[in-house]
Scaffold this motif. Sequence first.
Motif, PDB file in Angstrom:
ATOM      1  N   ASP A 241       0.980  -1.195  -0.042  1.00 21.89           N
ATOM      2  CA  ASP A 241      -0.409   0.123   0.160  1.00 21.89           C
ATOM      3  C   ASP A 241       1.053   0.640  -0.202  1.00 21.89           C
ATOM      4  N   GLY A 242       0.693   1.957  -1.125  1.00 24.09           N
ATOM      5  CA  GLY A 242       2.110   3.091  -1.688  1.00 24.09           C
ATOM      6  C   GLY A 242       3.114   1.931  -1.153  1.00 24.09           C
ATOM      7  N   ASP A 243       4.357   2.930  -0.396  1.00 26.95           N
ATOM      8  CA  ASP A 243       5.920   1.720   0.058  1.00 26.95           C
ATOM      9  C   ASP A 243       5.497   1.116   0.930  1.00 26.95           C
ATOM     10  N   GLU A 244       4.842   0.705   1.979  1.00 21.91           N
ATOM     11  CA  GLU A 244       4.904  -0.267   2.994  1.00 21.91           C
ATOM     12  C   GLU A 244       4.097  -1.478   2.774  1.00 21.91           C
ATOM     13  N   GLN A 245       4.558  -2.414   2.568  1.00 20.62           N
ATOM     14  CA  GLN A 245       4.973  -4.066   2.607  1.00 20.62           C
ATOM     15  C   GLN A 245       3.454  -4.313   3.858  1.00 20.62           C
ATOM     16  N   ILE A 246       2.678  -4.583   3.264  1.00 18.89           N
ATOM     17  CA  ILE A 246       1.461  -4.670   4.131  1.00 18.89           C
ATOM     18  C   ILE A 246       1.153  -6.772   4.331  1.00 18.89           C
ATOM     19  N   VAL A 247       1.537  -7.741   2.942  1.00 19.87           N
ATOM     20  CA  VAL A 247       1.594  -8.563   3.034  1.00 19.87           C
ATOM     21  C   VAL A 247       2.403  -9.146   2.812  1.00 19.87           C
ATOM     22  N   PRO A 248       3.525 -10.144   3.194  1.00 22.99           N
ATOM     23  CA  PRO A 248       2.779 -10.879   4.185  1.00 22.99           C
ATOM     24  C   PRO A 248       3.902 -10.017   5.449  1.00 22.99           C
TER      25      PRO A 248
END
Length: 76
Positions: A69-76
């Motif tokens: 989500d944007g620059d943020e890895q949210i999975v895993p």
Amino acid sequence: MERDIGDLTIEIDRTLCIGSGSCVGLASETFEIDEQNLVRFQDETPDIDPERLKEACAVCPVDALRVYDGDEQIVP
């Protein structure tokens, strides 16, 4: 391989994929298993509920699917 779907970016690492098909079971309109028994994106990706898409990526037993989500890895 990578694709933007809605506000999310989905990345497939085919070197990790074992072809379990868990992601296809939850989001067959987004993913398919190819002739090499590895996951890939469907040619056309219709709108999909982002929570279901995240869940489909999260069930991968080898973390071959990543969601950003944007620059943020949210999975895993």
